[in-house]
Motif scaffolding. Structure first.
Motif, PDB file in Angstrom:
ATOM      1  N   LEU A  50       0.829  -1.209   0.000  1.00 40.46           N
ATOM      2  CA  LEU A  50       0.000   0.000   0.000  1.00 40.46           C
ATOM      3  C   LEU A  50       0.867   1.263   0.000  1.00 40.46           C
ATOM      4  N   VAL A  51       1.891   1.263   0.831  1.00 38.53           N
ATOM      5  CA  VAL A  51       2.770   2.437   0.899  1.00 38.53           C
ATOM      6  C   VAL A  51       3.553   2.584  -0.405  1.00 38.53           C
ATOM      7  N   SER A  52       3.983   1.485  -0.984  1.00 40.84           N
ATOM      8  CA  SER A  52       4.676   1.539  -2.274  1.00 40.84           C
ATOM      9  C   SER A  52       3.788   2.166  -3.339  1.00 40.84           C
ATOM     10  N   LEU A  53       2.522   1.826  -3.326  1.00 42.92           N
ATOM     11  CA  LEU A  53       1.576   2.418  -4.284  1.00 42.92           C
ATOM     12  C   LEU A  53       1.408   3.916  -4.049  1.00 42.92           C
ATOM     13  N   ARG A  54       1.487   4.351  -2.796  1.00 43.53           N
ATOM     14  CA  ARG A  54       1.401   5.793  -2.509  1.00 43.53           C
ATOM     15  C   ARG A  54       2.655   6.504  -3.029  1.00 43.53           C
ATOM     16  N   TYR A  55       3.812   5.858  -2.907  1.00 40.94           N
ATOM     17  CA  TYR A  55       5.034   6.424  -3.481  1.00 40.94           C
ATOM     18  C   TYR A  55       4.863   6.589  -4.991  1.00 40.94           C
ATOM     19  N   GLU A  56       4.333   5.568  -5.657  1.00 43.45           N
ATOM     20  CA  GLU A  56       4.087   5.658  -7.103  1.00 43.45           C
ATOM     21  C   GLU A  56       3.102   6.776  -7.406  1.00 43.45           C
ATOM     22  N   HIS A  57       2.062   6.896  -6.601  1.00 40.52           N
ATOM     23  CA  HIS A  57       1.048   7.924  -6.800  1.00 40.52           C
ATOM     24  C   HIS A  57       1.669   9.328  -6.770  1.00 40.52           C
ATOM     25  N   PHE A  58       2.551   9.568  -5.799  1.00 47.27           N
ATOM     26  CA  PHE A  58       3.134  10.901  -5.648  1.00 47.27           C
ATOM     27  C   PHE A  58       4.343  11.135  -6.538  1.00 47.27           C
ATOM     28  N   GLY A  59       5.020  10.095  -6.973  1.00 51.43           N
ATOM     29  CA  GLY A  59       6.133  10.216  -7.909  1.00 51.43           C
ATOM     30  C   GLY A  59       7.170  11.226  -7.488  1.00 51.43           C
ATOM     31  N   ASP A  60       7.412  12.213  -8.347  1.00 47.22           N
ATOM     32  CA  ASP A  60       8.453  13.222  -8.123  1.00 47.22           C
ATOM     33  C   ASP A  60       8.141  14.185  -6.980  1.00 47.22           C
ATOM     34  N   ARG A  61       6.929  14.152  -6.463  1.00 46.41           N
ATOM     35  CA  ARG A  61       6.588  15.040  -5.349  1.00 46.41           C
ATOM     36  C   ARG A  61       7.185  14.564  -4.029  1.00 46.41           C
ATOM     37  N   VAL A  62       7.646  13.315  -3.977  1.00 46.81           N
ATOM     38  CA  VAL A  62       8.263  12.796  -2.760  1.00 46.81           C
ATOM     39  C   VAL A  62       9.621  13.478  -2.573  1.00 46.81           C
ATOM     40  N   ALA A  63       9.843  14.031  -1.390  1.00 48.54           N
ATOM     41  CA  ALA A  63      11.115  14.703  -1.080  1.00 48.54           C
ATOM     42  C   ALA A  63      12.144  13.638  -0.734  1.00 48.54           C
ATOM     43  N   ARG A  64      12.755  13.072  -1.741  1.00 45.64           N
ATOM     44  CA  ARG A  64      13.693  11.956  -1.548  1.00 45.64           C
ATOM     45  C   ARG A  64      14.943  12.400  -0.811  1.00 45.64           C
ATOM     46  N   THR A  65      15.463  11.490  -0.026  1.00 44.99           N
ATOM     47  CA  THR A  65      16.737  11.716   0.641  1.00 44.99           C
ATOM     48  C   THR A  65      17.815  11.802  -0.442  1.00 44.99           C
ATOM     49  N   PRO A  66      18.623  12.846  -0.436  1.00 44.71           N
ATOM     50  CA  PRO A  66      19.619  12.985  -1.512  1.00 44.71           C
ATOM     51  C   PRO A  66      20.697  11.905  -1.447  1.00 44.71           C
TER      52      PRO A  66
END
Length: 184
Positions: A50-66
Motif C-alpha cells: 500500500l505504501v509503495s503504491l502511494r510512493y508511485e502515486h506521488f512520484g516526483d513530489r516525494v522529497a527523496r533523501t539525496p
C-alpha cells in the motif's frame, strides 16, 4: 484488494501516511498502515505494498533523501574535516528493511582510533554514479562497484589503503579492516 484495504483505513490515517510518504519516511508510513490496518487483516506485506503504491502515486513530489556524493573532491573534503589521522578507507555492507543492502564508506582513523562515515551507497545511488561516469559495474552490484571506485580513488588520494572485505557478496559480518589478518 489494495484499493479496498487503502479505502478501509480512516481518512486521517490515510492523510498521515501520505504525509510520511511525501517526506520519504517509508518505515513510519508502513508501520502506521500495518498497526492501524491490522484489525482489518492488513499484514506487513500488504502494508508495504500500500505504501509503495502511494510512493508511485506521488512520484516526483516525494522529497527523496539525496544521494551521498561519491566524487573525489567531495569525499576528500569530508575526509579533510576529520580531526584524526585517516589510516584507511573501508567499505562495509549494511542493510535494513527500507533499502535492503547498502554499502557504507568509512574513514578509519587513529590518534584517536575511530571510524567516520563518508557516504552511504544504496543500489540506486551506485547505479546513478556509474551511469554518470559511463562506468561498467563488472561482476559487482552497482552499489558495491560504485563504493569500490569511490573508496579506491579516495584512498589513493589520501595515500592510505582501501579495504572492502566482501565486494561480491553482501555480508555485514565480513572481517573489518582492523580485524584483518596481519600480513607478513
Amino acid at each position: 484488494m489494495t484499493d479496498d484495504a487503502w479505502e478501509r483505513l480512516p481518512e486521517g490515517i490515510r492523510r498521515q501516511v501520505d504525509g510520511y510518504v511525501l517526506q520519504d519516511r517509508l518505515m513510519y508510513a508502513v508501520r502506521l498502515v500495518w498497526e492501524t490496518g491490522r484489525a482489518q487483516g492488513v499484514g506487513l506485506n500488504l502494508a508495504q505494498e500500500l505504501v509503495s503504491l502511494r510512493y508511485e502515486h506521488f512520484g516526483d513530489r516525494v522529497a527523496r533523501t539525496p544521494d551521498s556524493p561519491l566524487d573525489l573532491e567531495s569525499l576528500a573534503a569530508l575526509a579533510s574535516g576529520i580531526r584524526a589521522r585517516v589510516v584507511a578507507v573501508e567499505a562495509v555492507w549494511d542493510g535494513d528493511t527500507v533499502h535492503d543492502w547498502f554499502v557504507e564508506l568509512r574513514a578509519i582513523t587513529e590518534d584517536p582510533a575511530g571510524e567516520h562515515g563518508l557516504a552511504t551507497v544504496y543500489w540506486g545511488t551506485g547505479a546513478r554514479a556509474l551511469e554518470a561516469e559511463g562506468a561498467d559495474p563488472g561482476p559487482l552490484d552497482p552499489h558495491a562497484a560504485a563504493a569500490t571506485r569511490a573508496g579506491t580513488a579516495l584512498a589513493d588520494h589520501l595515500g592510505v589503503p582501501f579495504y572492502f572485505a566482501s565486494p561480491e557478496v553482501p555480508d555485514d559480518e565480513a572481517p573489518r579492516w582492523r580485524d584483518r589478518p596481519a600480513t607478513p
